[in-house]
Motif scaffolding. Sequence first.
Motif, PDB file in Angstrom:
ATOM      1  N   LEU A  41       0.827  -1.206   0.000  1.00 46.15           N
ATOM      2  CA  LEU A  41       0.000   0.000   0.000  1.00 46.15           C
ATOM      3  C   LEU A  41       0.866   1.264   0.000  1.00 46.15           C
ATOM      4  O   LEU A  41       0.511   2.253  -0.636  1.00 46.15           O
ATOM      5  CB  LEU A  41      -0.958  -0.001   1.195  1.00 46.15           C
ATOM      6  N   ARG A  42       1.988   1.209   0.681  1.00 48.20           N
ATOM      7  CA  ARG A  42       2.907   2.364   0.648  1.00 48.20           C
ATOM      8  C   ARG A  42       3.438   2.583  -0.770  1.00 48.20           C
ATOM      9  O   ARG A  42       3.593   3.714  -1.215  1.00 48.20           O
ATOM     10  CB  ARG A  42       4.074   2.153   1.614  1.00 48.20           C
ATOM     11  N   ARG A  43       3.731   1.505  -1.471  1.00 52.45           N
ATOM     12  CA  ARG A  43       4.275   1.598  -2.826  1.00 52.45           C
ATOM     13  C   ARG A  43       3.211   1.947  -3.859  1.00 52.45           C
ATOM     14  O   ARG A  43       3.504   2.600  -4.851  1.00 52.45           O
ATOM     15  CB  ARG A  43       4.944   0.278  -3.200  1.00 52.45           C
ATOM     16  N   PHE A  44       1.985   1.478  -3.649  1.00 47.53           N
ATOM     17  CA  PHE A  44       0.888   1.688  -4.600  1.00 47.53           C
ATOM     18  C   PHE A  44      -0.349   2.192  -3.857  1.00 47.53           C
ATOM     19  O   PHE A  44      -1.325   1.449  -3.682  1.00 47.53           O
ATOM     20  CB  PHE A  44       0.560   0.379  -5.343  1.00 47.53           C
ATOM     21  N   PRO A  45      -0.348   3.441  -3.407  1.00 43.99           N
ATOM     22  CA  PRO A  45      -1.441   3.931  -2.555  1.00 43.99           C
ATOM     23  C   PRO A  45      -2.759   4.225  -3.288  1.00 43.99           C
ATOM     24  O   PRO A  45      -3.773   4.416  -2.633  1.00 43.99           O
ATOM     25  CB  PRO A  45      -0.857   5.212  -1.955  1.00 43.99           C
ATOM     26  N   ALA A  46      -2.774   4.223  -4.592  1.00 44.56           N
ATOM     27  CA  ALA A  46      -3.970   4.635  -5.330  1.00 44.56           C
ATOM     28  C   ALA A  46      -4.960   3.489  -5.552  1.00 44.56           C
ATOM     29  O   ALA A  46      -5.608   3.427  -6.591  1.00 44.56           O
ATOM     30  CB  ALA A  46      -3.577   5.258  -6.666  1.00 44.56           C
ATOM     31  N   VAL A  47      -5.102   2.603  -4.586  1.00 46.27           N
ATOM     32  CA  VAL A  47      -6.065   1.512  -4.723  1.00 46.27           C
ATOM     33  C   VAL A  47      -7.470   2.008  -4.376  1.00 46.27           C
ATOM     34  O   VAL A  47      -7.630   2.996  -3.655  1.00 46.27           O
ATOM     35  CB  VAL A  47      -5.703   0.291  -3.834  1.00 46.27           C
ATOM     36  N   ASP A  48      -8.462   1.318  -4.902  1.00 49.32           N
ATOM     37  CA  ASP A  48      -9.855   1.679  -4.621  1.00 49.32           C
ATOM     38  C   ASP A  48     -10.359   1.075  -3.325  1.00 49.32           C
ATOM     39  O   ASP A  48     -11.423   1.449  -2.835  1.00 49.32           O
ATOM     40  CB  ASP A  48     -10.742   1.233  -5.790  1.00 49.32           C
ATOM     41  N   GLY A  49      -9.613   0.127  -2.779  1.00 48.83           N
ATOM     42  CA  GLY A  49     -10.003  -0.502  -1.526  1.00 48.83           C
ATOM     43  C   GLY A  49      -9.072  -1.641  -1.176  1.00 48.83           C
ATOM     44  O   GLY A  49      -8.224  -2.043  -1.980  1.00 48.83           O
ATOM     45  N   VAL A  50      -9.240  -2.150   0.030  1.00 51.70           N
ATOM     46  CA  VAL A  50      -8.435  -3.260   0.533  1.00 51.70           C
ATOM     47  C   VAL A  50      -9.376  -4.385   0.927  1.00 51.70           C
ATOM     48  O   VAL A  50     -10.380  -4.161   1.614  1.00 51.70           O
ATOM     49  CB  VAL A  50      -7.589  -2.833   1.752  1.00 51.70           C
ATOM     50  N   VAL A  51      -9.054  -5.595   0.479  1.00 50.61           N
ATOM     51  CA  VAL A  51      -9.782  -6.801   0.874  1.00 50.61           C
ATOM     52  C   VAL A  51      -8.801  -7.622   1.696  1.00 50.61           C
ATOM     53  O   VAL A  51      -7.718  -7.951   1.221  1.00 50.61           O
ATOM     54  CB  VAL A  51     -10.243  -7.611  -0.356  1.00 50.61           C
ATOM     55  N   MET A  52      -9.169  -7.916   2.934  1.00 52.63           N
ATOM     56  CA  MET A  52      -8.232  -8.642   3.788  1.00 52.63           C
ATOM     57  C   MET A  52      -8.893  -9.791   4.532  1.00 52.63           C
ATOM     58  O   MET A  52     -10.079  -9.748   4.851  1.00 52.63           O
ATOM     59  CB  MET A  52      -7.560  -7.696   4.782  1.00 52.63           C
TER      60      MET A  52
END
Length: 134
Positions: free
Chosen positions: A46-57
């Motif tokens: 997430l630090r490297r690619f912060p432009a995600v639309d959401g996180v699924v965990m």
Amino acid sequence: MEIVRPCFLVIDREYSGSISTRKLVIETAKFNVLTAYSAAEGLEMLRRFPAVDGVVMNAEMHDMHCDELIATLRQIRPTAPVVVVGRAPDSECSAADHTVETFEPGELLAVLQGLCPQQTEAVEKRNEELSEHE
């Protein structure tokens, strides 16, 4: 017409040698997926690619408590919604924006499509156009 596909970070405790079932489900909907196999790897991704639309965990990560992971994700990307799949034995993962308690693919896709309705509609329209030309 260029389509911007939603991109989700999947943090799953499966081994990196295997393909995450959640990753496959999300890709079936023609969404882009970044995958991490531990909480630490997910935070770095997430630090490297912060432009995600959401996180699924996965609710049961082995290297970090669910709510602690969500809090740290939000420090990096405060506006990214977090979808937790499953149940953590020691917590309700109360900090999650959405919880999908079962591993039912349709339920997870419905939540993700609801997070990005305009992009989802554009992707589905494009898929229909492509299938008409086959």
